[in-house]
Motif scaffolding. Structure first.
Motif, mmCIF file in Angstrom:
data_model
loop_
_atom_site.group_PDB
_atom_site.id
_atom_site.type_symbol
_atom_site.label_atom_id
_atom_site.label_comp_id
_atom_site.label_asym_id
_atom_site.label_seq_id
_atom_site.Cartn_x
_atom_site.Cartn_y
_atom_site.Cartn_z
ATOM 1 N N HIS A 141 -6.912 -19.926 -44.383
ATOM 2 C CA HIS A 141 -7.433 -18.566 -44.195
ATOM 3 C C HIS A 141 -8.695 -18.628 -43.357
ATOM 4 N N ASP A 143 -12.591 -16.689 -43.291
ATOM 5 C CA ASP A 143 -13.416 -15.833 -44.141
ATOM 6 C C ASP A 143 -13.619 -14.499 -43.419
ATOM 7 N N HIS A 199 -9.574 -22.456 -42.258
ATOM 8 C CA HIS A 199 -9.828 -23.594 -43.145
ATOM 9 C C HIS A 199 -8.978 -23.480 -44.409
HETATM 10 FE FE LIG Z 1 -13.006 -19.683 -47.080
#
Ligand SMILES: [Fe+2]
Ligand SMILES: O=C(O)CCC(=O)C(=O)O
Length: 271
Positions: A141, A143, A199
């Motif tokens: 994903h 952020d 990440h």
């Molecule tokens: Fe994350």
């Protein structure tokens, strides 16, 4: 802070369940998060720095309040609040440096966080996993917020995706250092000058792992769009504006349920 986190997760399930989140009280403890519709191998505790945190919900606004264990770990609330206050200061310093690096006024981003930022801190615990190749601590994903300041312990497991060849690269734990992740919002504000990195977290067969991310997010009514000063005839806006609170609320909902549709992503707002 690390000690409090270890003490919290070491408690019996019943103790943790007393501060468990549900759809009415969305902060606190839970062990059922999903990333992109797949269950993560972890348990977490969430708290916000601004109370109540306000996000849109079914055409109204919902107030979110923290839940703290009453006695144990001792002083959990105070330690967490103090850590949060320091993270906020650090976050603003980092945002100032990013603003300067883009040729903007130092405090260009500050206003987006005033009057009810939706920032929060998460205590993560990844227990050892008997079949580490079949599960991920956190699925891949990016952020979604502005910045993430992450403290990880010495175990390791965080990987970032290298853009040139798509390889997953381990972020080696460095003692007494934070990992700073640019989030999707800075990517949009900077019109792709900064990019948020994909990440994920690998789990480990033998060792448990702890990490503590601070997710720095603007107020729910922030309209996220490329900043005017960075646009020109030759550099047109790459994204349409979106309301952070609505984006955030949709994402959070997908953590509770396995939704049938793909999670909302910034590329849905690409021009
Ligand atoms: Fe994350
Ligand atoms: O545990 C980590 O190192 C990172 C966790 C993470 O990426 C997240 O919670 O968004």
């Amino acid at each position: 802070m690390e000690l409090v986190s270890k003490q919290f997760f070491a408690m019996h399930k019943e103790g943790k369940k007393k501060v468990a989140r549900d759809e009415v009280k969305p902060l606190g403890y839970y062990d059922t998060e999903h990333t992109k519709k797949v269950r993560d191998w972890k348990e977490v505790f969430d708290f916000t720095l601004q109370e109540p945190m306000i996000i849109p919900h079914d055409h109204e606004h919902r107030e979110m309040w923290n839940q703290w264990p009453p006695h144990n770990p001792p002083q959990m609330k105070e330690v967490c609040q103090q850590y949060g206050a320091e993270m906020e200061k650090l976050g603003h310093k980092l945002l100032e440096l990013i603003a300067l690096s883009l040729g903007l006024e130092r405090d260009r981003f500050r206003g987006f966080f005033e009057g009810g930022a939706t920032s929060f801190i998460r205590l993560n615990h990844y227990p050892p996993c008997p079949v580490p190749d079949l599960a991920l601590g956190v699925g891949r994903h990016k952020d979604a917020g502005a910045l993430t300041v992450l403290a990880q312990d010495e175990v390791g497991g965080l990987q970032v995706k290298r853009k040139s060849d798509g390889e997953w690269i381990l972020v080696h734990p460095t003692p007494n250092a934070y990992i700073v992740n640019v989030g999707d919002i800075i990517q949009v504000w900077s019109n792709d000058k900064y990019e948020s990195v994909e990440h994920r977290v690998k789990v480990n067969a033998e060792r448990e792992r702890f990490s503590i991310p601070y997710f720095m997010n603007p107020t729910h009514d922030t309209k996220v769009e490329p900043l005017d000063e960075l646009l020109s005839l030759r550099n047109a806006a790459k994204y349409r504006a979106y309301r952070w609170g609505e984006f955030f609320a949709t994402r959070r909902l997908s953590n509770f349920k396995k939704l049938e549709v793909e999670n909302v992503q910034i590329y849905h707002f690409k021009n």
